[in-house]
Structures are given as structure tokens and as C-alpha cells.
Design a protein around this motif. Structure first.
Motif, PDB file in Angstrom:
ATOM      1  N   LYS A 130     -79.487 106.604  -7.192  1.00  0.00           N
ATOM      2  CA  LYS A 130     -79.622 107.353  -8.451  1.00  0.00           C
ATOM      3  C   LYS A 130     -81.081 107.388  -8.902  1.00  0.00           C
ATOM      4  O   LYS A 130     -81.582 108.422  -9.355  1.00  0.00           O
ATOM      5  N   ASN A 131     -81.750 106.216  -8.780  1.00  0.00           N
ATOM      6  CA  ASN A 131     -83.165 106.167  -9.162  1.00  0.00           C
ATOM      7  C   ASN A 131     -83.998 107.109  -8.306  1.00  0.00           C
ATOM      8  O   ASN A 131     -84.871 107.828  -8.810  1.00  0.00           O
ATOM      9  N   GLN A 132     -83.716 107.072  -6.989  1.00  0.00           N
ATOM     10  CA  GLN A 132     -84.476 107.952  -6.092  1.00  0.00           C
ATOM     11  C   GLN A 132     -84.161 109.421  -6.371  1.00  0.00           C
ATOM     12  O   GLN A 132     -85.067 110.266  -6.395  1.00  0.00           O
ATOM     13  N   VAL A 133     -82.878 109.720  -6.611  1.00  0.00           N
ATOM     14  CA  VAL A 133     -82.491 111.113  -6.915  1.00  0.00           C
ATOM     15  C   VAL A 133     -83.141 111.547  -8.229  1.00  0.00           C
ATOM     16  O   VAL A 133     -83.669 112.673  -8.331  1.00  0.00           O
ATOM     17  N   SER A 134     -83.118 110.657  -9.218  1.00  0.00           N
ATOM     18  CA  SER A 134     -83.723 111.051 -10.504  1.00  0.00           C
ATOM     19  C   SER A 134     -85.235 111.209 -10.367  1.00  0.00           C
ATOM     20  O   SER A 134     -85.826 112.137 -10.934  1.00  0.00           O
ATOM     21  N   SER A 135     -85.848 110.304  -9.576  1.00  0.00           N
ATOM     22  CA  SER A 135     -87.298 110.459  -9.360  1.00  0.00           C
ATOM     23  C   SER A 135     -87.597 111.768  -8.658  1.00  0.00           C
ATOM     24  O   SER A 135     -88.530 112.505  -9.038  1.00  0.00           O
ATOM     25  N   SER A 137     -85.692 114.398  -8.574  1.00  0.00           N
ATOM     26  CA  SER A 137     -85.350 115.511  -9.471  1.00  0.00           C
ATOM     27  C   SER A 137     -86.465 115.757 -10.466  1.00  0.00           C
ATOM     28  O   SER A 137     -86.840 116.914 -10.741  1.00  0.00           O
ATOM     29  N   ILE A 138     -87.020 114.663 -10.977  1.00  0.00           N
ATOM     30  CA  ILE A 138     -88.106 114.805 -11.946  1.00  0.00           C
ATOM     31  C   ILE A 138     -89.326 115.413 -11.260  1.00  0.00           C
ATOM     32  O   ILE A 138     -89.977 116.317 -11.814  1.00  0.00           O
ATOM     33  N   GLU A 139     -89.614 114.917 -10.053  1.00  0.00           N
ATOM     34  CA  GLU A 139     -90.763 115.468  -9.330  1.00  0.00           C
ATOM     35  C   GLU A 139     -90.559 116.951  -9.027  1.00  0.00           C
ATOM     36  O   GLU A 139     -91.470 117.774  -9.207  1.00  0.00           O
ATOM     37  N   GLU A 142     -90.730 118.876 -12.199  1.00  0.00           N
ATOM     38  CA  GLU A 142     -92.127 118.954 -12.643  1.00  0.00           C
ATOM     39  C   GLU A 142     -92.890 120.005 -11.844  1.00  0.00           C
ATOM     40  O   GLU A 142     -93.642 120.809 -12.414  1.00  0.00           O
TER      41      GLU A 142
END
Length: 169
Positions: A130-135, A137-139, A142
Motif C-alpha cells: 500500500k505504501n509503495q502503491v501510494s508513493s 500514485s503520488i509520484e 504529481e
């Protein structure tokens, strides 16, 4: 003839008297010297035979008693052996059952521990994903937003699209 008969009779009577007297003396001597020891030996032999028969009878009774005792002791020993074997079998079965129960309980504990550990690792892996997906996704968001907001006309089109979606919802 009478004289002859009388002479023979006198002669015969003397012979009879002397024969009787010799017989009585012989009988008294035999009775005193031979009959008593012979009869005593016979009676002693009879007593000895009777005592030997009584001893044999006593020995036979003793053997019967000992045989009976031996049989009862054998029966008791067999019963005791059977009881010991039964108790040993019950103890063995109890130990096997206890070992099985202990092994099953230990196995259940190990399985539960492994399940908990797997759940923890799964939760940690899911959180990492989830952390990697959210990172990511944010990248990605962005990068997309930078590209989209780089052009003023695209920014205005995006805002108007978002406003249309908000009104429709």
C-alpha cells in the motif's frame, strides 16, 4: 488174649504217657524259648508295616495338600500376572493417549503461531505494498499534474471538467 491185650495196653499207656510228657515239656520249652520271640517278631513286623503304611498314607495326604497348594499358588500367580499385564496395557494406552493429546496440542499451538506469524507478515507486506502503491500514485499524480498544469488552457479545462462532475454527483 486178655493178658496180651493188657500187656499191650500197659505198654501202650506208658508210651502214651511218656510221649505226652515229652510233648508237654517240648511245648513248654518251645513256648518259653521260641514262640514268644517268634510271636514278638511277628507283632513287631506287623507294627512296623502298619507304621510304614500310616507314613505312606500321611505322605500321600501331604502330597495331595502340597499339590492343592501349588495349584492355588499357580492360580494366584496367573491372576496376578494377568492383573499386572492389564494394568501395564492400560498404562501404555494412557501414556499413548496423553502423548497424542500433548502432540496435538503442541501441533495446534505451532499451527496457530505460524498462522499468526503469516498474518503478521501478510499485513506487513500489504502495508508495504500500500505504501509503495501510494508513493507511486503520488509520484504519478504529481507528474501528471505537472504536465497538465504546465499549460494554462489544460488547467482551465481540468477545472471545468471537475466542476461538471461535482455538479452531476
Amino acid at each position: 488174649m486178655d493178658k496180651l491185650f493188657e500187656g499191650l495196653l500197659n505198654h501202650h499207656i506208658g508210651f502214651v504217657v511218656w510221649s505226652t510228657l515229652a510233648f508237654v515239656i517240648l511245648f513248654v520249652l518251645l513256648r518259653a524259648l521260641a514262640w514268644k520271640p517268634i510271636l514278638g517278631a511277628i507283632h513287631e513286623r506287623e507294627r512296623h508295616i502298619e507304621s510304614a503304611l500310616q507314613a505312606a498314607e500321611n505322605a500321600k495326604a501331604e502330597m495331595a495338600r502340597l499339590t492343592s497348594e501349588n495349584e492355588s499358588l499357580l492360580k494366584e500367580a496367573r491372576a496376578e500376572r494377568d492383573l499386572i499385564l492389564k494394568e501395564a496395557k492400560e498404562l501404555r494406552e494412557k501414556m499413548i493417549a496423553e502423548s497424542r493429546a500433548t502432540a496435538q496440542a503442541e501441533g495446534a499451538k505451532m499451527i496457530e503461531k505460524a498462522r499468526i506469524e503469516i498474518e503478521g507478515q501478510k499485513a506487513a507486506a500489504l502495508a508495504d505494498v500500500k505504501n509503495q502503491v501510494s508513493s507511486l500514485s503520488i509520484e504519478i499524480a504529481e507528474k501528471i499534474l505537472r504536465r497538465e498544469f504546465a499549460d494554462q488552457s489544460k488547467q482551465e479545462a481540468l477545472v471545468s471538467d471537475l466542476l461538471k462532475e461535482v455538479k452531476l454527483n
